[in-house]
Design an enzyme around this catalytic site. Structure first.
Site, PDB file in Angstrom:
ATOM      1  N   ASP A  27       0.871  -1.158   0.000  1.00 42.66           N
ATOM      2  CA  ASP A  27       0.000   0.000   0.000  1.00 42.66           C
ATOM      3  C   ASP A  27       0.925   1.229   0.000  1.00 42.66           C
ATOM      4  O   ASP A  27       2.147   1.119   0.164  1.00 42.66           O
ATOM      5  CB  ASP A  27      -0.960  -0.015   1.201  1.00 42.66           C
ATOM      6  CG  ASP A  27      -2.185   0.856   0.930  1.00 42.66           C
ATOM      7  OD1 ASP A  27      -3.233   0.614   1.532  1.00 42.66           O
ATOM      8  OD2 ASP A  27      -2.080   1.766   0.081  1.00 42.66           O
TER       9      ASP A  27
HETATM   10  C1  GLC Z   1      -4.237   4.346  -0.345  1.00 42.83           C
HETATM   11  C2  GLC Z   1      -5.147   3.190  -0.036  1.00 42.83           C
HETATM   12  C3  GLC Z   1      -5.152   2.120  -1.077  1.00 42.83           C
HETATM   13  C4  GLC Z   1      -4.961   2.732  -2.445  1.00 42.83           C
HETATM   14  C5  GLC Z   1      -3.555   3.305  -2.489  1.00 42.83           C
HETATM   15  C6  GLC Z   1      -3.243   3.958  -3.837  1.00 42.83           C
HETATM   16  O1  GLC Z   1      -3.529   4.726   0.791  1.00 42.83           O
HETATM   17  O2  GLC Z   1      -4.976   2.579   1.227  1.00 42.83           O
HETATM   18  O3  GLC Z   1      -6.391   1.414  -0.962  1.00 42.83           O
HETATM   19  O4  GLC Z   1      -5.117   1.754  -3.455  1.00 42.83           O
HETATM   20  O5  GLC Z   1      -3.334   4.245  -1.442  1.00 42.83           O
HETATM   21  O6  GLC Z   1      -4.084   5.047  -4.040  1.00 42.83           O
END
Ligand code: GLC
Length: 751
Positions: free
Chosen positions: A284
Site C-alpha cells: 500500500d
Molecule cells: C491508499 C489506499 C489504497 C490505495 C492506495 C493507492 O492509501 O490505502 O487502498 O489503493 O493508497 O491510491
C-alpha cells in the site's frame, strides 16, 4: 469499415491473448537474463504521478528525478497517471530505456472511472452480482479507454465496525456475501482475457484483516483470532484468487503484532503456499517504509529486507527498494534469485496485459472521447443505483408518493448538493457533478406539483459540538425557522440528510456515527409540524438513527448513489422503481454496541429472557436498530415453510431445500431470499447463523415463486486453527428468510 476493424481487433485480441503460459515463461526468462540488477529492481519500484492524491508525500522528494528514473528503466509501474496524453508521455519515456520494458499504469477505479456508480457499500446492498459485475465492467472499459491497465480494486475487507470510514469501500460484515461480491468485481474488471484492451488487472485488497482496526480507528492495529481470520476475513480473498485476481495489495495494519506488509505468514504461507496464488503483490502507499513506525524495522534498508522476504513485489512510494535493495543483494543479505522470482511475476503480468506486444494498446483517444461519461454509461449508473437503495421504514405505505401530489417540501443540506453522491474514491468522476435530489424531483414531477425547498442547516454544524458541550449550537440552527415555515405549506416533507462524501473513506473514522451537525435537531423541528415525514439518508456507513427510526414515516437509505443519484432517488420515491436493497452491515442503535454483527457466537449465557446473569447491557438491548439482510419493498412477500428433500445428508451428498415465496403486494418486486446455516454442535463454537446462499428473485404481484437451494459440504465446512477444513457430523439448522432476523427454520442431520 467498423466491422473490419472489429474483426481485426478480435484477431489481435486472440493473437495477443494466444501466448501459452510456457511461451510467456520463456519470454520472461529470456528478458530477465538480459536485465541488470538495477533494471530488475526498477520493475519493483512504483511512483505516483500526483502528490497527496491518495497518500502522503514521501519524505525524500524525488519529483524531479522521477522522470529520469523512468527513462533509465528504474520504474516498473505508475499510479495516478490519468488519460491517454499523460500515460502516452510516461510510456514513451519508459521505451527510451535500454530494454524498453513498458510501464503498467494503475489507479483506484473503485466504483467507476468517469461515470461514477454507487459507492461500494451501496453496490453491495443490491445483492445483485450481475449488476455489480456490470458496474465494474463499465468502469474497466472507461479506465482502459483512458489508457489504464490496472485498478487497485476490489477492496474486500470484511468489517463489523461502522466507525471505520472505509466500510464505504465494501461495507460487508459477512464472508459469504463478501466472497460473492469479490468474484463479481474481479470478473467485471478482468473479463475473460486480460490482454483485451477493454479489461484491466484487478487488485484484491487490503491483505489482510484491515477492516478490523481497534476502536474503528483508521490504520490502527488489528488483533483477530486465527478462527476469525480463517473463517471471516480471508474467505473474500480466497474467492478473489479463485476468480483469477491478478494482483493483491498489502494492508497498512499490523495483524496480531506483525505488519501485514512483508508478512511472511500471510503471503508465503497463505497466499503463495496454501492457495498457490502466483499474482503480483503491491504494497500500500508507503507501507514498506512504514515498518519503521510500526517498530519492526530500524531503517529504510531494513524495511526493504523485510518487504522482499515477505514477497511484497512492488514498492508503492516508499523508495525502500529503489534506495536499498541493490546494497542488500550485494551484501548477500538478499539473494538475487529472490529478486528474480519477483521480477518474473511482474513481467509475466505485463505480458498477460499485452503490454509487450503493444505498449500503447490501451491508448485510444477516440475511445476515450466516446466512452467516458457516455449517456449509455450514465443510464447504467442510474439503473444500478436504483437496486442499491434500502427501504428501512414505510408506514402506511406512504411511499411511493404520487406524481400528482400538490406540494412537497424538500428540506435539508443534501437536497441540492451536487457533490455528495459522487462519494469518496470518486476517481476521475469527482469533477463531474452528480444529479442532485432537487433536480431529480423536478425531472419526475410536473409543474402541477409545487416543489418547495429549504436547506434548513449546513451539514457540518460545529464539528466540535460533540466535545465542547457548552458550545451553543443555536447559531447553527438559524435556518430552521425558514425550513419549518416552508414545510408547513406542503403536503409531505422529504428531508435529505446524512454525511458528506468525505466523512467516510480512507482516513475518515468517526467517534460518533449519528447525523453530523444539527441535522437531527432539524428533523425534530420538522416532525413537530405533524406532516408525513420521509427521510432520505445519504451516507458512506451505517448511522445510529434511533430518533429517525422512531419518528420518520418512511426511511430510504441511498448511500452515495453515484452520478445519477437524484434521478434514481426520484424515480424510486415516485414509484417508477421498487426498492430491493438489503443491508450488508448491521445498523447499531448506538456506538456502544459496536462491534455488532449478525453472525455472532451464542455465548454461554445468551440473552434469551429478562434476567440479570445473561450476556447483555444494563442500559440497553443487544438487538441492533436494523439487522443484516434487512430491507423492505413497496411489495410484501410471504414465505412458506422450507421443504428439505431429506432429513439426513451424507458428507458428499447434496441436500435440496425449497421454499415458496409469494408477492402478496400490489406491485411487482424483487426479494433477496436468504439462506442461513447453524452448526448446532461443533469442536469450535460456530455462529448462531451464517449466510450460505441467497437469490434475488423477481416476483410479480400475486405470484408465488418456488426458490430452490442446494446445500453441499462446501456450505457446511469451517476452518480450524491449522487452517484445515473441518466438517463434523451432527445436527444443522437451515434458516430461510427476508433478513437475518426473520427466518423459518428446519433441521437436518449430517451423517
Ligand atoms: C491508499 C489506499 C489504497 C490505495 C492506495 C493507492 O492509501 O490505502 O487502498 O489503493 O493508497 O491510491
Amino acid at each position: 469499415m467498423k466491422k473490419i476493424v472489429s474483426v481485426l481487433l478480435i484477431v489481435c485480441g486472440v493473437l495477443t491473448a494466444g501466448y501459452s503460459d510456457a511461451e510467456i515463461e520463456k519470454k520472461v526468462t529470456d528478458l530477465l537474463n538480459q536485465m541488470t540488477l538495477d533494471e530488475k529492481i526498477g520493475q519493483m519500484n512504483q511512483y505516483s504521478n500526483s502528490w497527496d492524491l491518495t497518500g502522503p508525500k514521501p519524505d525524500n522528494d524525488r519529483n524531479e528525478a522521477r522522470y529520469e528514473d523512468i527513462e533509465k528503466g528504474l520504474v516498473g509501474s505508475m499510479l495516478n497517471v490519468n488519460y491517454v496524453k499523460n500515460i502516452k508521455a510516461a510510456q514513451e519515456l519508459a521505451l527510451k530505456s535500454r530494454l524498453k520494458i513498458p510501464l503498467m499504469f494503475g489507479v483506484d477505479v473503485i466504483h467507476g472511472y468517469k461515470t461514477i456508480f454507487p459507492i461500494p457499500i451501496g453496490l453491495s446492498s443490491s445483492w445483485d452480482m450481475t449488476a455489480i459485475e456490470k458496474a465494474e465492467r463499465i468502469a474497466a472499459r472507461e479506465a482502459s479507454a483512458a489508457g489504464l491497465n490496472w485498478t487497485f480494486s476490489p477492496m474486500v475487507d470484511i468489517s463489523r465496525d461502522p466507525r471505520w470510514g472505509r466500510v464505504m469501500e465494501a461495507g460487508v460484515e459477512d464472508p459469504y456475501l463478501g466472497a460473492q461480491i469479490a468474484k463479481a468485481k474481479v470478473r467485471g474488471y478482468q473479463g475473460h482475457d486480460l490482454s483485451d484492451h477493454y479489461t484491466i488487472a484487478a487488485c484484491m485488497k487490503h491483505f489482510a484483516a484491515y477492516g478490523a482496526p481497534n476502536a474503528g480507528r483508521e490504520y490502527h492495529s488489528v488483533d483477530v483470532s486465527l478462527n476469525s481470520l480463517y473463517n471471516v476475513y480471508l474467505p473474500p480473498f480466497k474467492a478473489a484468487v479463485e476468480a483469477g485476481a491478478s494482483t493483491a495489495m498489502n494492508a497498512f495494519n499490523t495483524l496480531n503484532g506483525v505488519p501485514a506488509t512483508g508478512n511472511q505468514f500471510l503471503v508465503n504461507q497463505i497466499l503463495r503456499s496454501k492457495w498457490g496464488w502466483k499474482g503480483v503483490i503491491v504494497s500500500d502507499w508507503g507501507s514498506i517504509g512504514e515498518l519503521r513506525a510500526h517498530g519492526t524495522a530500524k531503517d529504510l534498508k531494513h524495511c526493504a529486507e523485510i518487504g522482499i522476504n515477505g514477497n511484497t513485489d512492488i514498492d508503492m512510494e516508499s523508495l525502500a527498494y529503489h534506495n536499498h535493495l541493490k546494497e542488500l543483494v550485494e551484501e548477500g543479505v538478499v539473494r538475487e534469485n529472490q529478486v528474480d522470482e519477483i521480477v518474473k511475476r511482474i513481467l509475466t503480468l505485463k505480458y498477460k496485459l499485452g503490454l509487450f506486444d503493444d505498449p500503447f494498446r490501451y491508448l485510444d483517444e477516440k475511445r476515450q472521447t466516446t466512452e467516458l461519461l457516455s449517456e449509455e454509461n450514465r443510464r447504467a449508473s442510474r439503473e444500478i443505483a436504483k437496486k442499491t437503495f434500502v427501504l428501512l421504514k414505510n408506514n402506511n405505505n406512504l411511499l411511493p408518493l404520487s406524481k400528482n401530489i400538490g406540494s412537497i417540501a424538500l428540506i435539508g443540506p443534501l437536497v441540492k448538493d451536487e457533490n455528495v453522491s459522487i462519494g469518496n474514491w470518486a476517481c476521475q468522476g469527482g469533477h463531474e457533478k452528480a444529479v442532485p435530489v432537487f433536480d431529480g424531483f423536478q425531472r419526475v414531477l410536473s409543474e402541477k406539483t409545487e416543489l418547495l425547498y429549504a436547506m434548513g442547516c449546513d451539514i457540518y454544524g460545529d464539528r466540535r459540538k460533540r466535545y465542547d458541550m457548552e458550545i451553543d449550537s443555536e447559531k447553527f440552527k438559524a435556518g430552521f425557522a425558514e425550513a419549518v415555515d416552508l414545510a408547513q405549506k406542503a403536503e409531505v416533507i422529504v428531508a435529505v440528510v446524512g454525511e458528506t462524501r468525505m466523512m467516510s473513506g480512507e482516513a475518515s473514522s468517526r467517534l460518533e456515527i449519528d447525523l453530523p451537525g444539527v441535522q437531527n435537531e432539524l428533523l425534530m423541528e420538522l416532525k413537530k409540524i405533524g406532516k408525513p415525514l420521509v427521510v432520505i439518508l445519504m451516507s458512506g456507513r451505517p448511522l445510529t438513527i434511533p430518533w429517525i427510526a422512531e419518528n420518520a414515516d418512511a426511511i430510504l437509505v441511498t448511500w452515495h448513489a453515484g452520478i445519477e443519484a437524484g434521478n434514481a432517488i426520484a424515480e424510486t420515491v415516485f414509484g417508477d422503481a421498487n426498492p430491493s436493497g438489503k443491508l450488508t452491515m448491521t445498523f447499531p442503535r448506538c456506538v456502544g454496541q459496536i462491534p455488532i454483527y449478525y453472525n455472532q457466537l451464542n455465548t454461554g449465557r445468551p440473552k434469551n429472557r429478562d434476567y440479570v446473569w445473561l450476556s447483555g447491557y444494563i442500559d440497553g438491548p443487544n438487538s441492533p436498530l436494523y439487522p443484516f439482510g434487512y430491507g423492505l419493498s413497496y411489495s410484501t412477500f410471504e414465505y412458506g415453510d422450507p421443504i428439505l428433500d431429506k432429513s439426513e445428508m451424507g458428507f458428499d451428498e447434496t441436500l435440496t431445500v425449497t421454499i415458496a415465496v409469494t408477492n402478496t403486494g400490489k406491485r411487482d418486486g424483487e426479494e433477496v431470499v436468504q439462506l442461513y446455516i447453524h452448526d448446532q454442535v461443533s469442536s469450535i463454537a460456530r455462529p448462531v447463523k451464517e449466510l450460505k446462499d441467497f437469490q434475488k428473485v423477481f416476483i410479480r404481484a400475486g405470484e408465488t415463486k418456488i426458490v430452490k437451494f442446494e446445500i453441499t459440504r462446501e456450505k457446511l465446512i469451517y476452518y480450524d486453527e491449522n487452517y484445515e477444513e473441518l466438517l463434523e457430523p451432527g445436527d444443522f439448522e437451515v434458516m430461510i428468510g427476508t433478513n437475518s432476523d426473520e427466518v423459518k427454520t428446519k433441521t437436518f442431520t449430517l451423517k
